[in-house]
Write a protein that holds these residues in place. Structure first.
Motif: not given
Length: 286
Positions: A93, A228, A225, A218
């Motif tokens: 992030h 990713e 995430w 999140i």
């Protein structure tokens, strides 16, 4: 013959008592004033309905929060089987990457669980809990908590666990570089664990950026995430990919602006994963 009615005198006995103001209603014969008065009364009804709706929505949310809790616990149990899960999730992030230092990155290697729970009435705030593996060489705490409490004036009161650092293991206050940065940022004295967790404050704006990211971005779907991180940052508009979360692309591009020869979005995001798996027994994505 009847005597004429005398006017009422004020307290001084010298002048007549003034008639009370009618708050603009003395001209109700005027069509505009009458329409505004009617609209005001209807607005009051709408506000009462909105208050009732808010109470009903809150009651429903409280009910379903209780249903979510055991599922969150089961999800955390499943995620605990993935080595370095939360370390990867937090580092992908852009906001978290912006404050994580090299010292934080090492501590994250011992982070085993993150849990976020609303207080029972929901509207008064929530608590975050970070759990760490046994044998953490940095501090004695097995869990760190941080409470966020909203006051009636919308200010936010923040309290956190006092970290019991092992001797010589507390990160230096004068941090020169962030783990997610391409180059050092002189004078940066922020550290996620030694600064953010230890901060206790009252925020007039009712806003803590890191907490907002953890709770709203999140926590609802951390697996997204994690995936990713494995895909090298496609979420942020990597070449040949169309990122599906536009709100982060501007921030990502702004962070790269002015950097020459940076090689595009994938390099920038992937660079933050160097060393993520140090000390871990997984061999994927590092």
């Amino acid at each position: 013959m009847a005597e004429a009615k005398r006017p009422r005198l004020d307290e001084t006995g010298e002048g007549p008592v003034e008639a009370p103001e009618q708050d603009g209603l003395e001209n109700l014969d005027d069509p505009i004033t009458q329409a505004l008065h009617e609209a005001d009364l209807l607005q009051q009804q709408l506000e009462q309905i909105n208050d009732e709706a808010s109470d009903r929505v809150l009651a429903v949310e409280q009910e379903y929060n209780k249903k979510r809790r055991p599922v969150y616990a089961q999800r955390n149990a499943a995620l605990s089987q993935i080595p370095g899960f939360w370390k990867r999730v937090l580092m992908v992030h852009p906001v978290i990457r912006g404050v994580v230092t090299e010292a934080d990155l090492e501590i994250m290697g011992y982070l085993t669980e993150v849990d976020i729970e609303d207080f029972e009435d929901i509207k008064s705030g929530y608590r975050m809990k970070f759990s760490f593996a046994e044998g953490n060489p940095f501090f004695a705490n097995r869990t760190l908590t941080k409470d966020f409490k909203f006051a009636d004036d919308a200010s936010l009161s923040v309290t956190g666990t006092t970290i019991q650092w092992h001797q010589g293991m507390e990160p230096a206050a004068d941090v020169d570089a962030h783990a997610g940065d391409k180059r050092p940022q002189p004078g940066n004295q922020y550290n996620l664990f030694s600064t953010w967790f230890d901060e206790e404050a009252v925020l007039d704006m009712g806003h803590d950026e890191i907490a907002d990211v953890l709770k709203d971005d999140i926590w609802p779907d951390p697996m997204r995430w994690y995936r990713e991180s494995e895909e090298g940052g496609a979420l942020f508009g990597a070449e040949g990919e169309e990122g599906d979360v536009d709100e982060y692309e501007d921030e990502f591009e702004a962070a790269d602006e002015g950097e020459e020869g940076d090689g595009g979005g994938v390099e920038y995001v992937a660079e933050g994963f160097e060393g993520l798996d140090e000390g871990e027994e997984e061999d994927e994505g590092a």
